[in-house]
Design a protein around this motif. Structure first.
Motif, PDB file in Angstrom:
ATOM      1  N   GLY A  29       5.096 -29.165 -34.134  1.00 44.77           N
ATOM      2  CA  GLY A  29       5.223 -30.588 -33.889  1.00 44.77           C
ATOM      3  C   GLY A  29       5.542 -30.873 -32.435  1.00 44.77           C
ATOM      4  O   GLY A  29       5.554 -29.970 -31.592  1.00 44.77           O
ATOM      5  N   THR A  30       5.796 -32.138 -32.154  1.00 43.42           N
ATOM      6  CA  THR A  30       6.134 -32.588 -30.805  1.00 43.42           C
ATOM      7  C   THR A  30       7.519 -33.218 -30.835  1.00 43.42           C
ATOM      8  O   THR A  30       7.797 -34.081 -31.678  1.00 43.42           O
ATOM      9  CB  THR A  30       5.113 -33.639 -30.324  1.00 43.42           C
ATOM     10  OG1 THR A  30       3.811 -33.069 -30.372  1.00 43.42           O
ATOM     11  CG2 THR A  30       5.411 -34.077 -28.905  1.00 43.42           C
ATOM     12  N   LEU A  31       8.382 -32.783 -29.924  1.00 38.89           N
ATOM     13  CA  LEU A  31       9.719 -33.369 -29.817  1.00 38.89           C
ATOM     14  C   LEU A  31       9.584 -34.813 -29.344  1.00 38.89           C
ATOM     15  O   LEU A  31       8.890 -35.078 -28.362  1.00 38.89           O
ATOM     16  CB  LEU A  31      10.574 -32.596 -28.824  1.00 38.89           C
ATOM     17  CG  LEU A  31      11.122 -31.259 -29.287  1.00 38.89           C
ATOM     18  CD1 LEU A  31      11.793 -30.524 -28.133  1.00 38.89           C
ATOM     19  CD2 LEU A  31      12.106 -31.433 -30.413  1.00 38.89           C
ATOM     20  N   THR A  32      10.229 -35.727 -30.035  1.00 43.22           N
ATOM     21  CA  THR A  32      10.233 -37.112 -29.585  1.00 43.22           C
ATOM     22  C   THR A  32      11.611 -37.522 -29.064  1.00 43.22           C
ATOM     23  O   THR A  32      11.728 -38.502 -28.346  1.00 43.22           O
ATOM     24  CB  THR A  32       9.811 -38.068 -30.728  1.00 43.22           C
ATOM     25  OG1 THR A  32      10.692 -37.913 -31.823  1.00 43.22           O
ATOM     26  CG2 THR A  32       8.379 -37.783 -31.157  1.00 43.22           C
ATOM     27  N   LYS A  33      12.645 -36.763 -29.436  1.00 43.82           N
ATOM     28  CA  LYS A  33      14.000 -37.048 -28.968  1.00 43.82           C
ATOM     29  C   LYS A  33      14.829 -35.778 -29.015  1.00 43.82           C
ATOM     30  O   LYS A  33      14.740 -35.010 -29.965  1.00 43.82           O
ATOM     31  CB  LYS A  33      14.640 -38.118 -29.857  1.00 43.82           C
ATOM     32  CG  LYS A  33      16.055 -38.504 -29.454  1.00 43.82           C
ATOM     33  CD  LYS A  33      16.613 -39.584 -30.354  1.00 43.82           C
ATOM     34  CE  LYS A  33      17.333 -38.940 -31.506  1.00 43.82           C
ATOM     35  NZ  LYS A  33      18.104 -39.858 -32.333  1.00 43.82           N
TER      36      LYS A  33
END
Length: 98
Positions: A29-33
């Motif tokens: 996934g992609t870190l958003t925070k």
């Protein structure tokens, strides 16, 4: 009454098995925070089953396991991670930048 007990036992077994599967499966996934003070991260999971899709659903927030370093991670980083769930709380046990 016996049928209800069998159904409850089966449901409990499936819950335990699905939690163990979630813990062993490496997700991407992609870190958003990244919240280093509260030791939480939000990750937008990537869907691997859908052809042509490069993003998953909404970002999900996880607690970072004690000892897991968040120092080198930033929002926007692509990561692989493993999660365990205990008592409804999802905890990141492994987190690596891709």
């Amino acid at each position: 009454m016996k049928i209800a007990k069998v159904i409850l036992a089966g449901t409990a077994a499936l819950t335990i098995i699905s939690s163990a599967t979630l813990a062993q499966e490496a997700l991407t996934g992609t870190l958003t925070k990244v919240d280093r003070i509260n030791r939480t991260v939000a990750i937008q999971p990537m869907q691997s089953d859908t052809t042509g899709a490069n993003t998953g659903g909404a970002a999900e927030e996880f607690k970072a396991q004690d000892g897991l370093s968040l120092d080198t991670l930033h929002a926007g980083d692509k990561v692989t991670f493993s999660v365990t769930e205990t008592g409804g709380i999802k905890t990141i046990t492994k987190l690596q930048k891709q």
